[in-house]
Design an enzyme around this catalytic site. Structure first.
Site, PDB file in Angstrom:
ATOM      1  N   CYS A 124      -0.623  -4.496 -14.341  1.00 51.44           N
ATOM      2  CA  CYS A 124       0.223  -3.312 -14.498  1.00 51.44           C
ATOM      3  C   CYS A 124       1.353  -3.313 -13.463  1.00 51.44           C
ATOM      4  O   CYS A 124       2.301  -4.079 -13.603  1.00 51.44           O
ATOM      5  CB  CYS A 124      -0.633  -2.050 -14.456  1.00 51.44           C
ATOM      6  SG  CYS A 124       0.164  -0.686 -15.313  1.00 51.44           S
TER       7      CYS A 124
ATOM      8  N   HIS B   5      -4.521  -2.968 -18.438  1.00 50.21           N
ATOM      9  CA  HIS B   5      -5.582  -3.044 -17.410  1.00 50.21           C
ATOM     10  C   HIS B   5      -6.795  -3.792 -17.971  1.00 50.21           C
ATOM     11  O   HIS B   5      -7.681  -3.161 -18.559  1.00 50.21           O
ATOM     12  CB  HIS B   5      -5.988  -1.637 -16.984  1.00 50.21           C
ATOM     13  CG  HIS B   5      -4.951  -0.948 -16.167  1.00 50.21           C
ATOM     14  ND1 HIS B   5      -4.912  -1.014 -14.803  1.00 50.21           N
ATOM     15  CD2 HIS B   5      -3.891  -0.201 -16.544  1.00 50.21           C
ATOM     16  CE1 HIS B   5      -3.875  -0.331 -14.352  1.00 50.21           C
ATOM     17  NE2 HIS B   5      -3.233   0.172 -15.393  1.00 50.21           N
TER      18      HIS B   5
ATOM     19  N   GLU C 290      -9.255  -4.856 -16.489  1.00 45.32           N
ATOM     20  CA  GLU C 290     -10.496  -4.518 -15.777  1.00 45.32           C
ATOM     21  C   GLU C 290     -11.345  -3.483 -16.503  1.00 45.32           C
ATOM     22  O   GLU C 290     -12.542  -3.379 -16.241  1.00 45.32           O
ATOM     23  CB  GLU C 290     -10.188  -4.053 -14.339  1.00 45.32           C
ATOM     24  CG  GLU C 290      -9.503  -2.696 -14.183  1.00 45.32           C
ATOM     25  CD  GLU C 290      -7.981  -2.775 -14.231  1.00 45.32           C
ATOM     26  OE1 GLU C 290      -7.449  -3.731 -14.828  1.00 45.32           O
ATOM     27  OE2 GLU C 290      -7.322  -1.875 -13.678  1.00 45.32           O
TER      28      GLU C 290
HETATM   29  N1  GLN Z   1       3.744   2.748 -11.707  1.00 42.32           N
HETATM   30  C1  GLN Z   1       3.818   1.856 -12.826  1.00 42.32           C
HETATM   31  C2  GLN Z   1       4.109   2.587 -14.130  1.00 42.32           C
HETATM   32  O1  GLN Z   1       3.913   3.770 -14.220  1.00 42.32           O
HETATM   33  C3  GLN Z   1       2.540   1.057 -12.941  1.00 42.32           C
HETATM   34  C4  GLN Z   1       1.351   1.883 -13.332  1.00 42.32           C
HETATM   35  C5  GLN Z   1       0.026   1.198 -13.084  1.00 42.32           C
HETATM   36  O2  GLN Z   1      -0.040   0.197 -12.374  1.00 42.32           O
HETATM   37  N2  GLN Z   1      -1.063   1.750 -13.606  1.00 42.32           N
HETATM   38  O3  GLN Z   1       4.504   1.981 -15.069  1.00 42.32           O
END
Ligand code: GLN
Length: 534
Positions: free
Chosen positions: A382, A508, A510
């Site tokens: 992410c 994600h 995970e």
């Molecule tokens: N801050 C980034 C976004 O909002 C990444 C978010 C995250 O890593 N969950 O896109």
């Protein structure tokens, strides 16, 4: 007919009720029963999505896009079932519904009160989950410690629910702590007795006690607990500290925990098939070697903030017969190449996980530059992927000053930008791109090899994305866009073919790793890291 198992906690918080509930779920699943879970959190936030990971640990995201308590992650990993929005209930969400109904006039002029309106709403959430999952067993864990003011409506709802559904259909498992006094060499039962007294004062009698302890509980103490807490002797279950949380189901199985539950719930005893789980625990306890994986992030003081990432790294390690040690690196300390080389010299792989806000970003970029140039196996998640793209843009695509508009709205090259559908959203909470979305993977890429599939589905939680205006430039400079949304608009996975493992994803991974089925991208990382050792 669904049977209900309520789990409460006494004496102290952080007893591991989630692991105990998840372990029971595992033991029932191993007997061929279907299991659903619910976590009731007494705080006023509507969901944990707006809470700092420093305070509350990770926000676990379900397929249907709910931002939930991290215990749901344990439940999904142990029970190997995907749960949903209705699996996490907070006081905030209960009150929100009741107040909305009141504003609509649904209560026809009645005085709206905790009993019956709030308790009815809580009971209706139990039924809603039952209707959705139609499980043989529904495990409902109440967050917090008995005696907390804020959990009272939940406790009262259980009391009513248990009475209404009748004996043999619902039980209460109370988890407590037996402190050990080294001076007298004794485990003390009094705090547990007191917490059961408090529970009873609310009209709830536990049927089973699960006692967290650092030492074996002598039979005399177990008998004492049974006598004073009015539970049968076989219903006092010891839950010792274990090296790995995945050993807990087996330790509980030895004490016939699930059999006691089945008997109380007038359900059929069945043999448990725990062979695969026993193999897993055997692998955990007999690793061929240890490797070190760095997590370079912002919340490194609280490992719960990245709990699913840590568990996913472990799962992938089990599949390769290695023990994975985590080295926590505060990205703010990664100020230059020398610092990175010093901090990363003893690790075989690096994960840059998700996150929000500008703090520590330049350090993450330094870490990513270092691993890219030194071919250290790397997985970006992410925000970690967004940083990988920024770093590549700055140093390989000639876009000096490239950044995300999350960190610098007026940067020279906004290679990461707010998603179009996010631009007009004002409030926080449930407003990101959340939950499972499909992704198409390009053949011949590392991602394709890892997944062994061209179409996957992964869970998301973000507002920003790779700016499509820069994709061609980045591609020309050598970054491979191996995963895209089905419409080809959103970049989901990027990678570098020349590195052993340099893969980063917008989603994600995970949240979908299981101890017996590690996630392909974590597996790829660990495989590359293990190969570094030979
Ligand atoms: N801050 C980034 C976004 O909002 C990444 C978010 C995250 O890593 N969950 O896109």
């Amino acid at each position: 007919m669904t049977k209900y198992i309520f789990i409460t906690g006494g004496v102290v918080s952080s007893l591991g009720k989630g692991i105990i509930g998840a372990s029971l779920g595992k033991l029932l699943r191993a007997r061929g029963y279907s299991v659903a879970i619910q976590k009731f959190d007494p705080y006023i936030n509507v969901d944990p999505g707006t809470m700092s990971p420093f305070q509350h640990g990770e926000v676990f995201v379900t397929d249907d896009g709910a931002e939930t308590d991290l215990d749901l992650g344990h439940y999904e990993r142990f029970i190997d079932t995907n749960f949903s929005q209705i699996s996490n209930v907070t006081s905030g969400s209960v009150y929100q519904t009741v107040i909305q109904k009141e504003r609509k006039g649904d209560y026809l002029g009645a005085t709206v009160q905790v009993i019956p309106h709030i308790t009815n709403e809580i009971k209706s959430r139990i039924i809603k989950a039952q209707k959705h999952f139609k499980p043989d067993f529904q495990i409902i864990e109440i967050g917090g410690t008995i005696g907390d003011i804020e959990s009272l409506p939940f406790i009262e709802s259980i009391r009513q629910f248990k009475t209404e559904i009748g004996i043999g259909n619902a039980i209460n498992i109370h988890c407590t702590l037996l402190p050990y006094l080294p001076t007298s060499g004794e485990l003390k039962t009094k705090p547990s007795q007191h917490s059961v007294h408090v529970l009873r004062s609310y009209g709830l009698q536990p049927e089973i006690l699960v006692c967290r302890t650092s030492k074996p509980i002598p039979k005399t103490e177990k008998d004492k607990l049974a006598l004073f807490c009015s539970v049968s002797k076989d219903a006092v279950i010891e839950c010792r500290d274990m090296k790995s949380i995945y050993e807990v189901p087996l330790a509980l199985e030895e004490q016939k925990f699930a059999n006691v539950v089945l008997k109380l719930l007038q359900s059929e005893e069945r043999p448990a098939n725990l062979d695969a789980w026993r193999n897993l625990v055997d692998k955990i306890n007999h690793p061929k070697r240890t490797i070190k994986i760095a997590i370079a992030g912002k919340y490194t003081k609280l490992s719960d903030a990245y709990i699913s990432v840590v568990e996913s790294i472990k799962h992938a390690g089990y599949a390769h017969d290695v023990k994975t040690e985590i080295k926590w690196i505060n990205s703010e300390e990664c100020t230059d190449e020398k610092q990175c080389s010093e901090l990363l010299k003893d690790v075989q792989g690096v994960v840059v996980p998700g996150g929000f806000g500008v703090r520590g970003i330049e350090g993450k970029l330094n870490v990513i530059k270092y691993v890219r140039e030194h071919n250290v196996p790397f997985l970006g998640i992410c925000l970690g992927m967004q940083c990988a793209v920024i770093e590549y843009a700055r140093h390989m695509a000639g876009l000096k000053g490239a950044n995300s508009t999350e960190f610098d709205e007026n940067c020279a090259y906004p290679v990461i930008d707010l998603m179009a559908e996010q631009k007009n959203i004002k409030g926080y909470g449930g407003s990101m791109r959340l939950g499972a979305y499909d992704c198409h993977i390009k053949k011949g890429t590392k991602a394709h090899d890892a997944y062994g599939a061209s179409k996957i589905s992964e869970r998301h939680r973000h507002r920003y994305e790779v700016n499509t205006d820069y994709i061609d430039q980045l591609k020309k400079a050598g970054l491979v866009f191996s995963g895209m949304s089905p419409d080809g608009m959103l970049s989901e996975i990027v990678e570098l073919p020349q590195n052993d493992w340099f893969v980063a994803c917008q989603f994600h991974p995970e949240f979908k790793s299981r101890p017996e089925r590690p996630h392909p991208l974590f597996k790829g990382l660990i495989e590359a890291a293990v190969n570094k050792c030979v």
